[in-house]
Design a protein around this motif. Structure first.
Motif, mmCIF file in Angstrom:
data_model
loop_
_atom_site.group_PDB
_atom_site.id
_atom_site.type_symbol
_atom_site.label_atom_id
_atom_site.label_comp_id
_atom_site.label_asym_id
_atom_site.label_seq_id
_atom_site.Cartn_x
_atom_site.Cartn_y
_atom_site.Cartn_z
ATOM 1 N N LYS A 1 66.528 -1.603 63.789
ATOM 2 C CA LYS A 1 66.009 -2.970 63.956
ATOM 3 C C LYS A 1 65.436 -3.166 65.358
ATOM 4 O O LYS A 1 64.484 -3.913 65.555
ATOM 5 C CB LYS A 1 67.112 -4.007 63.701
ATOM 6 N N ALA B 1 68.682 -7.063 52.837
ATOM 7 C CA ALA B 1 67.458 -7.402 53.577
ATOM 8 C C ALA B 1 66.743 -6.119 53.978
ATOM 9 O O ALA B 1 67.394 -5.121 54.282
ATOM 10 C CB ALA B 1 67.808 -8.209 54.819
ATOM 11 N N MET C 1 76.232 0.258 49.243
ATOM 12 C CA MET C 1 76.051 0.976 50.508
ATOM 13 C C MET C 1 75.356 0.109 51.554
ATOM 14 O O MET C 1 74.209 0.347 51.925
ATOM 15 C CB MET C 1 75.290 2.265 50.268
ATOM 16 N N TYR D 1 63.831 -4.894 56.682
ATOM 17 C CA TYR D 1 63.205 -5.457 57.887
ATOM 18 C C TYR D 1 61.806 -4.895 58.111
ATOM 19 O O TYR D 1 61.415 -4.591 59.230
ATOM 20 C CB TYR D 1 64.129 -5.212 59.087
ATOM 21 N N PRO E 1 63.546 -0.064 44.627
ATOM 22 C CA PRO E 1 63.997 -0.309 43.251
ATOM 23 C C PRO E 1 64.922 -1.517 43.067
ATOM 24 O O PRO E 1 64.979 -2.081 41.976
ATOM 25 C CB PRO E 1 64.727 0.979 42.874
ATOM 26 N N CYS F 1 55.708 10.136 41.769
ATOM 27 C CA CYS F 1 55.426 11.489 42.259
ATOM 28 C C CYS F 1 56.717 12.178 42.660
ATOM 29 O O CYS F 1 57.605 11.551 43.230
ATOM 30 C CB CYS F 1 54.525 11.437 43.494
HETATM 31 P P1 NAI Z 1 67.623 4.421 48.408
HETATM 32 O O1 NAI Z 1 68.504 4.787 47.293
HETATM 33 O O2 NAI Z 1 67.484 3.009 48.838
HETATM 34 O O3 NAI Z 1 66.136 4.947 48.116
HETATM 35 C C1 NAI Z 1 65.831 6.283 47.831
HETATM 36 C C2 NAI Z 1 64.475 6.327 47.133
HETATM 37 O O4 NAI Z 1 64.086 7.690 47.027
HETATM 38 C C3 NAI Z 1 64.513 5.762 45.725
HETATM 39 O O5 NAI Z 1 63.447 4.838 45.579
HETATM 40 C C4 NAI Z 1 64.323 7.007 44.838
HETATM 41 O O6 NAI Z 1 63.626 6.731 43.656
HETATM 42 C C5 NAI Z 1 63.527 7.920 45.744
HETATM 43 N N1 NAI Z 1 63.661 9.346 45.464
HETATM 44 C C6 NAI Z 1 64.798 10.020 45.163
HETATM 45 N N2 NAI Z 1 64.520 11.345 45.030
HETATM 46 C C7 NAI Z 1 63.201 11.499 45.272
HETATM 47 C C8 NAI Z 1 62.326 12.631 45.301
HETATM 48 N N3 NAI Z 1 62.778 13.867 45.085
HETATM 49 N N4 NAI Z 1 61.004 12.424 45.590
HETATM 50 C C9 NAI Z 1 60.555 11.173 45.845
HETATM 51 N N5 NAI Z 1 61.338 10.071 45.827
HETATM 52 C C10 NAI Z 1 62.650 10.223 45.558
HETATM 53 O O7 NAI Z 1 68.109 5.358 49.626
HETATM 54 P P2 NAI Z 1 67.767 5.309 51.178
HETATM 55 O O8 NAI Z 1 66.494 4.582 51.438
HETATM 56 O O9 NAI Z 1 67.876 6.711 51.629
HETATM 57 O O10 NAI Z 1 68.937 4.442 51.787
HETATM 58 C C11 NAI Z 1 70.309 4.871 51.637
HETATM 59 C C12 NAI Z 1 71.250 3.700 51.682
HETATM 60 O O11 NAI Z 1 71.241 3.094 52.952
HETATM 61 C C13 NAI Z 1 70.867 2.641 50.654
HETATM 62 O O12 NAI Z 1 71.963 2.408 49.822
HETATM 63 C C14 NAI Z 1 70.517 1.442 51.466
HETATM 64 O O13 NAI Z 1 70.981 0.246 50.869
HETATM 65 C C15 NAI Z 1 71.193 1.697 52.826
HETATM 66 N N6 NAI Z 1 70.359 1.110 53.878
HETATM 67 C C16 NAI Z 1 70.248 -0.249 53.982
HETATM 68 C C17 NAI Z 1 69.412 -0.808 54.933
HETATM 69 C C18 NAI Z 1 69.271 -2.286 54.986
HETATM 70 O O14 NAI Z 1 70.095 -2.982 54.393
HETATM 71 N N7 NAI Z 1 68.262 -2.848 55.653
HETATM 72 C C19 NAI Z 1 68.642 0.006 55.870
HETATM 73 C C20 NAI Z 1 68.817 1.396 55.646
HETATM 74 C C21 NAI Z 1 69.651 1.905 54.697
#
Ligand code: NAI
Length: 444
Positions: A48, A331, A300, A333, A202, A225
């Motif tokens: 952030k 949220a 998470m 950001y 999603p 993709c």
């Molecule tokens: P995520 O689960 O939010 O998103 C991962 C994305 O990668 C999904 O859209 C999925 O369809 C895609 N994906 C999976 N395998 C793939 C592939 N082989 N090729 C292309 N796309 C693929 O996970 P993310 O972004 O890594 O975040 C992890 C956790 O951290 C989440 O649960 C999130 O809520 C938390 N987080 C929350 C934040 C916030 O509240 N602002 C900030 C950062 C993380």
């Protein structure tokens, strides 16, 4: 003998420690790295901080209808990183202060949970009446050839970059992927996003996710993709059986996180699909052993972990408490910012409910218009149960959505009905009025 031994000092662990200390418990908090966990040191807070620097830069460089002109605007990555380090250090000192103030004993070292609520740290055994496991999660690296290349990073390494890359490919259009895509795009980096599903983010209302993607004009999106392999700076991905290639200096892997289990099965802990199984009181199958936060895989988010920590401590102290997930806000950001709480329209319908929805555009809100103009993206959508008139969900994109969503969470947690929300007085002019306006727009 401690009343509670907490393993992991992220927002689940340190909040649990603080609350337990406040309730007069003898607490030991064990952390293998630094107080604050991923959120404070390598996640929410540093991200952030850098996102804010990038937003200020973008705004200063953009058109100036507000009567303010800035010439020769530059972005200094080193200075932004120094600012980020200062913010993180400050917050970390704050956590250390809170632990001291509440009489929590902090031990830096790697904890190994043994049978019988014993914990080994550096060959010394500590015993607790209760244990709270809050060991968090780690970035998942998919088994894609080339994913171990030197130009492939996770959210951990990208926060320590020495310089801004010329181009960045983000694998995964989830929360982590989109926040970094937005950050570097704001700085003028050529950013591409490869997402497996047919839309980014999603968990978001699909219409809002589409609006956000279309508004991020500088980013090159590749939806539906799948990444096949990485060969140096070339990324080979497939879409509908067709192979494509794109070039990027740096690749960010952001395809999700996995709970840090560290072989806990060996003490008989119930683990399913890599997650510690807990009930609504945050109890595991082992008496006196609780688990909170990402390690449960249930929600998470840092703020969910903190609340789970409180629930565990309350139950340990004999104050019955349970974790509820229906009003946990989220949220993102990015630019534009987005936030939401409760069910999306699709989720509410899938649950078998009859729903009513209404959307209002933020450009009709006085404060939003003054600060963003009428071409900026901004919408508030509300979802209501058609039979009971209870508010089920609030979804925001634009402006300071992340600051509005706590109000929505309070309404959803309290199960307020349309009629009751209409009686709440909102400050004017404030962006928060969009929630009231959207509720008034139901049945109109
Ligand atoms: P995520 O689960 O939010 O998103 C991962 C994305 O990668 C999904 O859209 C999925 O369809 C895609 N994906 C999976 N395998 C793939 C592939 N082989 N090729 C292309 N796309 C693929 O996970 P993310 O972004 O890594 O975040 C992890 C956790 O951290 C989440 O649960 C999130 O809520 C938390 N987080 C929350 C934040 C916030 O509240 N602002 C900030 C950062 C993380």
């Amino acid at each position: 003998m401690y009343d509670i031994i907490i393993i992991g000092a992220g927002p689940g662990g340190y909040v649990a420690a603080e609350r337990a200390g406040q309730l007069g418990k003898k607490v030991l908090l064990v952390e293998k790295e630094e107080l604050g966990g991923v959120c404070l040191n390598r996640g929410c807070i540093p991200t952030k901080t850098l996102l804010n620097s990038s937003k200020l830069y973008k705004q200063a460089k953009g058109p100036a209808p507000y009567g303010v002109h800035a010439e020769d605007v530059t972005f200094n990555w080193d200075e932004a990183m120094t600012w980020k380090k200062k913010v993180v250090k400050n917050q970390r000192n704050g956590v250390a202060f809170l632990m001291k103030e509440n009489g929590v004993e902090v031990l830096i070292g790697k904890a190994l949970l043994l049978e019988g609520k014993k914990v080994r740290v550096d060959n010394k055994i500590y015993e607790g009446q209760n244990i709270i496991i809050s060991t968090g999660s780690s970035n998942f690296i998919p088994p894609v050839p080339g994913a171990d290349g030197s130009n492939v990073v996770t959210s951990r390494e990208i926060l320590e970059l020495q310089e801004i890359p010329k181009s960045l490919a983000v694998i995964g259009g989830g929360v982590i992927g989109m926040e970094f895509a937005s950050l570097f795009s704001n700085l003028g980096v050529k950013v591409s996003v490869i997402e497996m599903l047919d839309e980014i983010l999603p968990m978001m209302d699909k219409d809002h996710a589409r609006v956000m993607r279309r508004d991020m004009k500088g980013i090159d999106f590749h939806l539906s993709c799948r990444l096949e392999k990485i060969e140096g700076t070339s990324l080979i991905f497939s879409t509908n059986g067709k192979r494509e290639t794109l070039e990027a200096d740096l690749v960010l892997m952001a395809v999700g996180r996995r709970p840090n289990i560290y072989g806990l099965e060996r003490i008989g802990l119930d683990i399913d699909k890599g997650q510690i199984v807990v009930n609504e009181r945050m109890e595991t199958n082992l008496p006196g052993v609780y688990a909170v936060g990402d390690v449960t895989g249930l929600s998470m988010l840092a703020h969910s972990a903190s609340r789970m920590g409180e629930v565990a401590v309350n139950n340990i102290c004999g104050n019955r408490d349970r974790m509820r997930y229906n009003a946990v806000p989220w949220a993102v950001y990015t630019s534009p910012e987005a936030a939401g709480c409760g069910m999306t329209e699709a989720e509410a319908k899938a649950s078998g409910r009859k729903v009513k929805t209404a959307s209002v555009l933020m450009k009709h809100n006085g404060r939003f218009l003054a600060e963003h103009g009428k071409t900026a993206v901004g919408t508030c959508k509300v979802v209501v149960d058609a039979e009971t008139e209870v508010l089920l969900g609030v979804h925001l994109i634009g402006g300071i959505s992340s600051e509005l969503v706590a109000g929505a969470a309070a309404m959803i947690e309290s199960e307020l009905r349309v009629k009751e929300i209409k009686e709440i007085v909102f400050p004017h002019p404030s962006l928060s009025e969009v929630i009231r306006d959207a509720v008034w727009a139901i049945d109109r």
